[in-house]
Scaffold this motif. Structure first.
Motif, PDB file in Angstrom:
ATOM      1  N   UNK A 194       0.847  -1.203   0.000  1.00 10.11           N
ATOM      2  CA  UNK A 194       0.000   0.000   0.000  1.00 10.11           C
ATOM      3  C   UNK A 194       0.879   1.249   0.000  1.00 10.11           C
ATOM      4  N   UNK A 195       0.892   2.032  -1.093  1.00 10.81           N
ATOM      5  CA  UNK A 195       1.675   3.285  -1.106  1.00 10.81           C
ATOM      6  C   UNK A 195       1.108   4.246  -0.071  1.00 10.81           C
ATOM      7  N   UNK A 196       2.001   4.898   0.681  1.00 10.25           N
ATOM      8  CA  UNK A 196       1.523   5.750   1.766  1.00 10.25           C
ATOM      9  C   UNK A 196       2.356   7.021   1.842  1.00 10.25           C
ATOM     10  N   UNK A 197       1.713   8.115   2.209  1.00 11.01           N
ATOM     11  CA  UNK A 197       2.422   9.385   2.346  1.00 11.01           C
ATOM     12  C   UNK A 197       2.477  10.153   1.050  1.00 11.01           C
ATOM     13  N   UNK A 198       3.600  10.828   0.831  1.00 11.08           N
ATOM     14  CA  UNK A 198       3.772  11.621  -0.387  1.00 11.08           C
ATOM     15  C   UNK A 198       4.935  11.127  -1.227  1.00 11.08           C
ATOM     16  N   UNK A 199       5.713  10.174  -0.700  1.00 12.95           N
ATOM     17  CA  UNK A 199       6.884   9.697  -1.422  1.00 12.95           C
ATOM     18  C   UNK A 199       6.693   8.290  -1.939  1.00 12.95           C
ATOM     19  N   UNK A 200       7.760   7.474  -1.809  1.00  9.10           N
ATOM     20  CA  UNK A 200       7.742   6.123  -2.357  1.00  9.10           C
ATOM     21  C   UNK A 200       7.562   5.051  -1.283  1.00  9.10           C
ATOM     22  N   UNK A 201       7.228   5.472  -0.047  1.00 10.99           N
ATOM     23  CA  UNK A 201       7.045   4.497   1.032  1.00 10.99           C
ATOM     24  C   UNK A 201       5.798   3.659   0.788  1.00 10.99           C
ATOM     25  N   UNK A 202       5.818   2.436   1.324  1.00  6.67           N
ATOM     26  CA  UNK A 202       4.622   1.615   1.270  1.00  6.67           C
ATOM     27  C   UNK A 202       4.547   0.733   2.508  1.00  6.67           C
ATOM     28  N   UNK A 203       3.372   0.175   2.747  1.00  8.66           N
ATOM     29  CA  UNK A 203       3.142  -0.774   3.828  1.00  8.66           C
ATOM     30  C   UNK A 203       2.993  -2.142   3.186  1.00  8.66           C
ATOM     31  N   UNK A 204       3.747  -3.113   3.671  1.00  7.54           N
ATOM     32  CA  UNK A 204       3.766  -4.428   3.026  1.00  7.54           C
ATOM     33  C   UNK A 204       2.370  -5.023   2.904  1.00  7.54           C
ATOM     34  N   UNK A 205       1.636  -5.077   4.021  1.00 12.02           N
ATOM     35  CA  UNK A 205       0.288  -5.652   4.013  1.00 12.02           C
ATOM     36  C   UNK A 205      -0.576  -4.925   5.039  1.00 12.02           C
ATOM     37  N   UNK A 206      -1.824  -4.673   4.666  1.00 11.60           N
ATOM     38  CA  UNK A 206      -2.812  -4.108   5.588  1.00 11.60           C
ATOM     39  C   UNK A 206      -3.966  -5.098   5.693  1.00 11.60           C
ATOM     40  N   UNK A 207      -4.326  -5.458   6.933  1.00 14.05           N
ATOM     41  CA  UNK A 207      -5.392  -6.421   7.175  1.00 14.05           C
ATOM     42  C   UNK A 207      -6.529  -5.744   7.926  1.00 14.05           C
ATOM     43  N   UNK A 208      -7.760  -6.038   7.499  1.00 13.50           N
ATOM     44  CA  UNK A 208      -8.948  -5.506   8.168  1.00 13.50           C
ATOM     45  C   UNK A 208      -9.933  -6.644   8.347  1.00 13.50           C
ATOM     46  N   UNK A 209     -10.332  -6.891   9.582  1.00 12.38           N
ATOM     47  CA  UNK A 209     -11.269  -7.973   9.851  1.00 12.38           C
ATOM     48  C   UNK A 209     -11.867  -7.844  11.230  1.00 12.38           C
ATOM     49  N   UNK A 210     -12.629  -8.829  11.648  1.00 15.09           N
ATOM     50  CA  UNK A 210     -13.275  -8.769  12.968  1.00 15.09           C
ATOM     51  C   UNK A 210     -12.279  -8.581  14.108  1.00 15.09           C
ATOM     52  N   UNK A 211     -11.078  -9.118  13.946  1.00 12.30           N
ATOM     53  CA  UNK A 211     -10.061  -9.015  14.990  1.00 12.30           C
ATOM     54  C   UNK A 211      -9.352  -7.679  15.040  1.00 12.30           C
ATOM     55  N   UNK A 212      -9.689  -6.771  14.122  1.00 11.00           N
ATOM     56  CA  UNK A 212      -9.079  -5.448  14.136  1.00 11.00           C
ATOM     57  C   UNK A 212      -8.386  -5.086  12.839  1.00 11.00           C
ATOM     58  N   UNK A 213      -7.577  -4.056  12.895  1.00 10.63           N
ATOM     59  CA  UNK A 213      -6.820  -3.566  11.738  1.00 10.63           C
ATOM     60  C   UNK A 213      -5.334  -3.738  12.057  1.00 10.63           C
ATOM     61  N   UNK A 214      -4.597  -4.287  11.095  1.00  9.18           N
ATOM     62  CA  UNK A 214      -3.187  -4.591  11.314  1.00  9.18           C
ATOM     63  C   UNK A 214      -2.358  -4.138  10.121  1.00  9.18           C
ATOM     64  N   UNK A 215      -1.191  -3.597  10.409  1.00  6.72           N
ATOM     65  CA  UNK A 215      -0.203  -3.343   9.361  1.00  6.72           C
ATOM     66  C   UNK A 215       0.920  -4.345   9.561  1.00  6.72           C
ATOM     67  N   UNK A 216       1.282  -5.055   8.497  1.00  2.34           N
ATOM     68  CA  UNK A 216       2.313  -6.084   8.580  1.00  2.34           C
ATOM     69  C   UNK A 216       3.587  -5.609   7.913  1.00  2.34           C
ATOM     70  N   UNK A 217       4.671  -5.687   8.644  1.00  2.02           N
ATOM     71  CA  UNK A 217       5.998  -5.367   8.129  1.00  2.02           C
ATOM     72  C   UNK A 217       6.756  -6.689   8.008  1.00  2.02           C
ATOM     73  N   UNK A 218       6.929  -7.162   6.785  1.00  4.00           N
ATOM     74  CA  UNK A 218       7.520  -8.479   6.548  1.00  4.00           C
ATOM     75  C   UNK A 218       9.033  -8.386   6.472  1.00  4.00           C
ATOM     76  N   UNK A 219       9.726  -9.267   7.204  1.00  4.56           N
ATOM     77  CA  UNK A 219      11.182  -9.304   7.205  1.00  4.56           C
ATOM     78  C   UNK A 219      11.655 -10.729   6.948  1.00  4.56           C
ATOM     79  N   UNK A 220      12.356 -10.899   5.855  1.00  2.00           N
ATOM     80  CA  UNK A 220      12.857 -12.218   5.476  1.00  2.00           C
ATOM     81  C   UNK A 220      14.206 -12.456   6.141  1.00  2.00           C
ATOM     82  N   UNK A 221      14.214 -13.237   7.203  1.00  2.00           N
ATOM     83  CA  UNK A 221      15.448 -13.566   7.916  1.00  2.00           C
ATOM     84  C   UNK A 221      15.665 -15.078   7.903  1.00  2.00           C
TER      85      UNK A 221
END
Length: 244
Positions: free
Chosen positions: A60-87
């Motif tokens: 999801x592109x966010x702000x005014x630049x090139x930033x984005x949010x990896x995943x946004x979830x919306x459901x009965x359990x609430x709203x979540x932003x997911x930052x995925x890190x491959x380690x």
């Protein structure tokens, strides 16, 4: 994926010998983006298994630049932003405000908290009602993950436990609230002052899949040559010693 493929435009193709001997198609600068894309794909495939009561948005592109949010979830359990890190194959250690990967401190918790706060502000404006958002760091395929003290405002879970973690969240949103937040979330104007042109996801995935095939093929070729040297080298030396 989009950043990786854009950075690769104009790079000269591998030579014939490079292809034969398995020269890596990726440059050192490409690898963080490639590894990140693999992690986001893995998490995206997991999120596809969520029920129909959930809405999932990717990159999801966010702000005014090139930033984005990896995943946004919306459901009965609430709203979540997911930052995925491959380690993959690395040891992860978490204690309060500190997260370390292979002994090195990372900013994952800060970034996840910042993304959640940013999303909460934008969705609150879009819905015209307070929207609480939880930031989540999703660690993909770690060798181990030790949590000594859970962070106060961010969740940290592995990709393997993500679905279970989400299913364990208590219902905090009514269907009406979920629908209102979803309506705001799917509007690009909610997130970005000047929403960028949407790149065809199918085309991106096709181009990335081709690149991934080249990377995997090159890795197999290098492994084959190394094995051939390990097995054939002693035989060659033994043959030569027999003559000399």
């Amino acid at each position: 994926m989009e950043k990786l493929l854009a950075d690769r435009k104009g790079l000269p193709p591998r030579s014939f010998l490079g292809r034969v001997f398995g020269a890596d198609p990726l440059t050192p600068d490409n690898y963080p983006w490639y590894k990140g894309a693999l992690g986001e794909i893995a998490v995206g495939q997991i999120l596809e298994r969520l029920g129909p009561e959930w809405t999932v948005l990717h990159a999801v592109p966010v702000g005014a630049g090139a930033s984005d949010i990896d995943h946004v979830l919306i459901g009965p359990g609430g709203v979540f932003t997911l930052n995925t890190k491959n380690h993959t194959g690395q040891s992860v250690w978490v204690a309060g405000r500190t997260l370390m990967v292979s002994g090195k401190k990372q900013r994952h918790l800060y970034n996840a908290s910042h993304e959640a706060a940013r999303a909460a502000k934008l969705l609150t404006r879009g819905v015209n009602a307070t929207v609480a958002v939880t930031g989540v760091v999703v660690v993909v395929a770690p060798k181990s993950m030790t949590v000594r003290e859970r962070p106060s405002d961010v969740a940290v879970v592995t990709d393997r436990r993500l679905l279970r973690w989400l299913s364990d969240r208590p219902n905090v949103l009514t269907p009406r609230q979920t629908a209102a937040i979803t309506a705001a979330a799917i509007s690009p104007g909610t997130w970005h002052r000047s929403p960028p042109d949407v790149v065809d996801p199918a085309l991106l995935l096709y181009e990335f899949t081709r690149l991934r095939s080249l990377v995997d093929s090159a890795r197999r070729r290098r492994a084959g040559w190394i094995l051939a040297l390990l097995v054939g080298g002693p035989l060659i030396l033994a043959t030569l010693s027999a003559y000399f």
